[in-house]
Design an enzyme around this catalytic site. Structure first.
Site, PDB file in Angstrom:
ATOM      1  N   ARG B 197       3.245  11.580   3.069  1.00 53.47           N
ATOM      2  CA  ARG B 197       4.185  12.808   2.730  1.00 53.47           C
ATOM      3  C   ARG B 197       3.445  13.591   1.686  1.00 53.47           C
ATOM      4  NH1 ARG B 197       7.780  12.879  -1.558  1.00 53.47           N
ATOM      5  NH2 ARG B 197       9.590  13.905  -0.364  1.00 53.47           N
ATOM      6  N   TYR B 232       5.566  -0.022   6.321  1.00 59.41           N
ATOM      7  CA  TYR B 232       6.829  -0.036   6.868  1.00 59.41           C
ATOM      8  C   TYR B 232       7.245  -1.362   7.796  1.00 59.41           C
ATOM      9  CZ  TYR B 232       9.025   4.194   5.295  1.00 59.41           C
ATOM     10  OH  TYR B 232       9.672   5.132   4.707  1.00 59.41           O
TER      11      TYR B 232
ATOM     12  N   GLY C  96       8.164   8.413   8.506  1.00 52.28           N
ATOM     13  CA  GLY C  96       7.827   8.461   7.245  1.00 52.28           C
ATOM     14  C   GLY C  96       8.935   8.603   6.159  1.00 52.28           C
ATOM     15  N   CYS C  97       8.249   8.707   4.712  1.00 52.00           N
ATOM     16  CA  CYS C  97       9.368   8.334   3.686  1.00 52.00           C
ATOM     17  C   CYS C  97       9.697   9.980   3.634  1.00 52.00           C
ATOM     18  CB  CYS C  97       8.400   8.352   2.621  1.00 52.00           C
ATOM     19  SG  CYS C  97       7.956   6.694   2.504  1.00 52.00           S
ATOM     20  N   VAL C  98      10.367  10.533   4.528  1.00 51.80           N
ATOM     21  CA  VAL C  98      11.098  11.800   4.325  1.00 51.80           C
ATOM     22  C   VAL C  98      12.339  11.837   5.262  1.00 51.80           C
ATOM     23  CG1 VAL C  98       9.186  13.474   4.155  1.00 51.80           C
ATOM     24  CG2 VAL C  98       9.997  12.808   6.335  1.00 51.80           C
TER      25      VAL C  98
END
Ligand code: SF4
Ligand code: SF4
Lengths: 210, 432, 98
Positions: B197, B232, C96-98
């Site tokens: 991100r 993950y 993902g990390c959002v």
């Protein structure tokens, strides 16, 4: 020795054997293999886990003082009763008489712990969260052990209940091999594994925040 | 849910029936149903539904264990609440083990026995993964990492373009053509890693770290393909997939012949590489892995970088990522870095090993279906932050950053959320 | 907006039905009362990229095409490019990390 002594002795042997088998199984399964690079000390982690960790800022203790305290007293009562049981058995040969003062201290102490056990039982029964978490074994275990302490008091007060006492203890010992009472073994194993895990990663023993 | 096939059931039960060591058997036999863990879990604390009590999560897995692996459970299942593995059970497990646990491990520390509740939840997730019942949203993130090497499926050219862009900005800011962000360079000291991100949406933390490396005159590189520090697979608990992902970074270190792997600011990613990676792959790594915070501390202690604490005037607090602190032992390492950069530092209450999760851990950020719960449990963290009076929250985890950003907006906290790299870069004194 | 379906995170389940009105509504939920020209320029870049390539653009592309600075974009969308801008532009939630 009477027939009920023999029964109790047999139950004790079975109970000890089964618990020992559980213990041996754990030993044989062994430690987890960890390929990561250790950063702390497993020995120190386990030492902390089995001692100070039990009271060190533990929410299950300090947020629940009455329950925690009752639980502690109850467990002490259980171990004292178990110890007395073994003593009684040995005493068949020794024929030693308990001093009166000690007898009364034991009776008083066990009365309190029996009460604690009963209170915990009632709590499990009445609080909805607890009820939803509990199974038959939880209630039975609690009841049987509480009764066991009560029986110990009874036997201390009057030798006339001897036969009932021994038969009841036999039931307890046999029941112990079936359900949650096995935690007498698994409690120590859990403390060990927790100490292993946090010790390996250098979380335990905890550091002071700098 | 569709009816479970016998094959699915067998695969799941195999996990319980063939324990590798004494840990699983121990934790499945240890809970005494005292219920005292309830208040340690943010799910129960904020929603007060008893299905969220940590012991109930353990019970789901333990009741299966009793049913299929103990004599009492086989003969008298009712007595010990031994349950069958069927659709209803599986559905409950998905909802509670995937949807109501961040694997933060806070309850573990507080359990009166010492049951490793988070570990048992992960075993439950393993069983669900074996049955192919991982929530699609979470699995999609794992699949992206498996097929593209990063969990946001960023194409390599686009990544490279972004890094070049950040490099230009850095050269501008430092006014030095040598202020570089090296890509794919061999034989460096450090292979640095990122959370995808960062390049995708928040690249300022990349340039911040590049600035720190520049100041420390570090020999470092990024990889243009295998830079993703996340895994993950730690959350979907498919160890095979987690192993494939962990291997990405392991192999990249070898290919580029770097001396050390530096784990970017990501709590679960650090754990998945540093602590679980070697176990996924079943071997010791022959290079060191350290986190950004530890690396920065080395720079500070050895004088390789200089910080000026007076630059940041605001009050700063820190959120402890669960996998770095409680599950990673970095309590004081994180504090040393942050406190070296700021003057006015306050702790949250509680903090450190006892901290509350941000609420976004355990894969929760990826699983949209449990979004409401995630925001709800985050209220605890939000109030903790509010009480500190801080205007900057530092946290060395981009997963936490994202959750905190949402909490900031939702609970109107008016704070800035920063990574450690960013706060260090802000306080950095560049000596020419 | 009753008939429009969102996922648990508030992203459109069916990105195809997106239109300007929906964007305005989502923006309001995020506390953006008025979508300015700058907002729209970001939204259009994201939307077009999605229709073309099936995913959200890199922030670099957004900056380049809109001529906005990074910090300006973060200010325009307080929830950030992903949960903020992409959601308003009617994209499904990124992985993902959002
Ligand atoms: S690991 Fe964290 S979220 Fe999961 S049950 Fe324990 S306290 Fe709750
Ligand atoms: S505190 Fe530990 S032993 Fe007690 S119910 Fe919770 S998990 Fe079980």
């Amino acid at each position: 020795m009477n027939w009920y002594h023999w029964i109790a002795l047999g139950a004790l042997a079975i109970c000890a054997l089964v618990l020992f088998a559980h213990f041996i199984r754990l030993i044989r399964l062994g430690n987890p293999t960890d390929y990561s690079k250790k950063s702390g000390s497993v020995a120190k982690g386990v030492a902390y886990s089995s001692t100070v960790a039990m009271i060190d800022h533990k929410e299950s203790a300090y947020l629940h003082i009455p329950t925690y305290f009752a639980g502690m007293v109850y467990h002490v009562g259980t171990f004292v009763s178990l110890f007395l049981f073994v003593f009684f058995l040995i005493n068949i040969a020794l024929e030693f008489t308990l001093p009166l003062w000690l007898k009364w201290i034991l009776i008083a102490g066990l009365s309190i712990s029996t009460l604690c056990g009963f209170v915990l039982f009632v709590k499990r029964l009445l609080v909805k969260n607890m009820r939803n978490l509990s199974n038959l074994d939880d209630y039975l275990s609690n009841l049987i052990v509480t009764f066991f302490q009560g029986m110990t008091i009874g036997y201390l007060l009057c030798p006339c209940v001897e036969a009932y006492y021994y038969i009841f203890v036999s039931i307890l010992l046999l029941y112990m091999t079936l359900g949650k009472l096995k935690h007498v073994v698994y409690f120590f194993a859990a403390r060990y594994h927790l100490g292993f895990f946090y010790g390996w990663r250098n979380t335990w023993p905890p550091k002071k925040v700098k | 849910m569709e009816k479970l096939s016998q094959e699915q059931i067998d695969k799941a039960l195999k996990i319980l029936k063939m324990p590798a060591d004494s840990k699983l058997v121990t934790h499945l036999n240890a809970c005494v149903h005292c219920g005292l863990c309830a208040d340690s879990c943010m799910y129960y604390k904020s929603m007060k539904e008893d299905k969220f009590i940590p012991a109930r999560k353990v019970e789901l897995v333990a009741s299966l264990y009793r049913r299929y692996c103990t004599l009492t459970g086989k003969i008298a299942p009712k007595l010990v609440n031994a349950r069958d593995l069927d659709e209803k059970m599986a559905e409950e497990m998905v909802d509670i083990l995937f949807g109501a646990c961040t694997l933060c491990g806070r309850c573990v520390k507080h359990c009166s026995i010492g049951v490793d509740i988070a570990y048992v939840v992960r075993i439950g997730r393993q069983m669900l993964a074996a049955m192919g019942l991982v929530p699609a949203t979470l699995q999609a993130t794992v699949d992206a990492a498996l097929t593209t090497g990063n969990n946001m499926a960023i194409p390599t050219e686009e990544f490279v373009d972004t890094i070049k862009w950040m490099e230009e900005e850095l050269i501008d800011e430092m006014q030095d053509e040598n202020a570089r962000i090296p890509l794919d360079e061999k034989d460096k000291n450090i292979l640095y890693t990122l959370n995808p991100r960062e390049p995708k949406f928040f690249p300022l933390s990349i340039s911040a770290m590049a600035k720190v490396f520049y100041a420390a005159k570090e020999s470092w590189t990024l990889s243009s393909t295998m830079y993703d520090v996340t895994n993950y697979g730690l959350f979907n608990c498919n160890d095979e997939e987690a192993g494939i992902i962990a291997r990405h970074l392991h192999d990249e270190v070898k290919i580029l012949n770097a001396k050390m792997l530096v784990l970017g600011e990501c709590g679960h990613g650090s754990r998945a590489n540093r602590w679980e990676g070697p176990n996924y792959l079943g071997m010791k790594y022959d290079f060191d892995m350290i986190t950004v915070a530890e690396l920065i501390n080395d720079y500070i202690r050895s004088g390789r970088i200089k910080l000026d604490k007076t630059i940041i005037k605001e009050r700063v607090t820190m959120h402890d990522p669960c996998h770095l602190v409680r599950n990673g032992g970095l309590l004081n390492e994180l504090r040393f870095a942050v406190k070296s950069a700021v003057n006015d530092f306050v702790e949250m209450n509680p903090h450190g090993n006892d901290n509350f999760c941000c609420g976004g851990g355990g894969g929760q950020l990826a699983m949209s279906e449990y979004n409401d719960r995630r925001i709800k449990i985050g209220e605890i963290k939000a109030e903790q932050i509010r009480k500190t009076g801080a205007t900057i929250v530092v946290t060395p985890c981009h997963n936490c950053v994202d959750q905190l950003m949402q909490l900031n907006h939702h609970y109107k906290l008016n704070v800035k959320i920063k990574s450690i790299g960013e706060i260090i870069a802000d306080a950095l004194v560049i000596e020419k | 907006m009753a008939q429009i379906e969102f996922d648990g995170d508030g992203f459109l389940v069916n990105p195809g039905i997106w239109n300007v009105d929906i964007a305005v509504e989502i923006a309001k939920e995020d506390g953006i009362q008025n979508l300015t020209e700058q907002h729209w320029s970001v939204i259009h870049v994201i939307r077009n990229n999605y229709l073309e390539k099936g995913m959200a653009p890199m922030i670099r592309v957004i900056c380049k095409e809109t001529n906005l600075k990074l910090r300006e974009i973060y200010e325009l969308f307080p929830l950030g490019p992903a949960r903020g801008a992409c959601r308003i532009a009617g994209l499904p939630k990124p992985d993902g990390c959002v």
